[in-house]
Design an enzyme around this catalytic site. Structure first.
Site, mmCIF file in Angstrom:
data_model
loop_
_atom_site.group_PDB
_atom_site.id
_atom_site.type_symbol
_atom_site.label_atom_id
_atom_site.label_comp_id
_atom_site.label_asym_id
_atom_site.label_seq_id
_atom_site.Cartn_x
_atom_site.Cartn_y
_atom_site.Cartn_z
ATOM 1 N N ALA A 250 24.233 -3.921 -46.680
ATOM 2 C CA ALA A 250 22.920 -3.448 -47.110
ATOM 3 C C ALA A 250 22.356 -4.302 -48.242
ATOM 4 O O ALA A 250 21.146 -4.521 -48.313
ATOM 5 C CB ALA A 250 23.014 -1.987 -47.557
ATOM 6 N N GLU A 251 23.219 -4.793 -49.103
ATOM 7 C CA GLU A 251 22.766 -5.520 -50.288
ATOM 8 C C GLU A 251 22.379 -6.965 -49.982
ATOM 9 O O GLU A 251 21.341 -7.445 -50.415
ATOM 10 C CB GLU A 251 23.867 -5.510 -51.360
ATOM 11 N N SER A 252 23.238 -7.685 -49.258
ATOM 12 C CA SER A 252 23.031 -9.129 -49.098
ATOM 13 C C SER A 252 23.179 -9.630 -47.670
ATOM 14 O O SER A 252 22.981 -10.818 -47.420
ATOM 15 C CB SER A 252 24.036 -9.884 -49.970
#
Length: 307
Positions: free
Chosen positions: A180-182
């Site tokens: 989800a982040e990167s």
């Protein structure tokens, strides 16, 4: 001094003979090779390792694997009666044991979905310190399956599994957050300055011991450590932990849960979707590996027992 050889092989002798044959087959199976002889035997023989010798398991002893809503129990049945020899409450281990029992013929193991009648089944043996070979091997097999899943399926999977194990965090959750982040991009950077795989702010990274947030090892170590910190702060609550990773611990406490921020609410849903998808992917992978083990068959075991 000579010794008198009995007509019945010991468990170690029987398994050693079978392991020699199984090892040759495992040459082409990376997971079984990584598990070694005892682990591979557990995949194939399952309940036979929980108690008694191999010859007994294939003759006078029968195993009943029962599953209810709370656990899976392996019940040893012989002419003297029935007793529980293994109990698995961990969901992943319990499902694996129940599926493994299908690798054995009905004359050795039967399965049943039911609620237990404790008066008939009997309690666990009175010796909590007893070394349960079957349970130990199942734990090792499940861990090997998880480790191989991450190594083969996800970018930086080895690193994710290593750091999750170090801080006692679910590696599936770590993977869901990184995705989800990167999207597993090492050099990712957000408009507000979050960096690396787990998109840590420099201040948080330094707090968790990372100096170079573009270094995957430092980034993931600090990120998993931070997740562990948040889990402890919120009593293991998954949604609050995820929300705090995005919006900060203070905001989650201020609102008593997921803050009413559109970005955070979307983020929590995204991570939970990733978590659910990866969990199912891991379960399917485990099923495939266990089926690979069961496909080895029991014909060699029968040959050993008949000697």
């Amino acid at each position: 001094m000579g010794t008198h050889m009995s007509g019945k092989r010991s468990l170690n002798e029987s398994l050693s003979l079978y392991a020699a044959r199984l090892r040759r087959r495992a040459e082409r199976r990376p997971l079984l090779r990584s598990l070694g002889g005892p682990g591979a035997l557990t995949v194939v023989l399952g309940a036979a390792l929980s108690a008694g010798g191999l010859t007994d398991a294939l003759s006078s002893v029968h195993f009943l694997v029962e599953k209810d809503l709370e656990a899976v129990r392996v019940v040893r049945q012989d002419p003297k009666g029935s007793r529980v020899v293994a109990k698995f409450e961990d969901e992943f281990a319990a499902q694996s044991v129940f599926k493994l029992s299908a690798a054995l013929p009905d004359r050795v193991v039967s399965r049943r979905l039911s609620l237990f009648d404790e008066q008939w089944v009997g309690g666990l043996p009175e010796n909590p310190g007893r070394r349960d070979v079957f349970e130990e091997e199942m734990k090792r097999i499940n861990e090997a399956i998880r480790r191989e899943f991450f190594a083969k399926t996800l970018p930086y999977g080895d690193l994710i599994h290593e750091k999750a194990e170090k801080y006692d965090v679910d590696p599936v959750l770590v993977a869901a957050v990184i995705e989800a982040e990167s999207r597993f991009r090492q050099r990712a950077k957000s408009p507000v300055g979050a960096k690396g795989l787990m998109q840590l702010m420099p201040r948080t990274g330094r707090w968790m011991g990372a100096r170079d947030l573009y270094d995957p090892e430092q980034n993931v170590d600090a990120g998993v450590k931070y997740i562990k910190y948040l889990q402890q702060r919120f009593g293991g609550n998954l949604r609050k932990t995820i929300a705090a990773y995005n919006a900060g611990e203070g905001n989650v406490r201020r609102y008593g849960g997921i803050p009413p921020f559109g970005e955070t609410q979307t983020y929590v849903r995204r991570v939970l979707r990733n978590y659910d998808r990866r969990s199912k992917q891991l379960e399917r992978y485990g099923d495939e590996q266990l089926q690979t083990g069961s496909d080895l068959g029991l014909e060699d075991a029968d040959a050993v027992a008949s000697r």
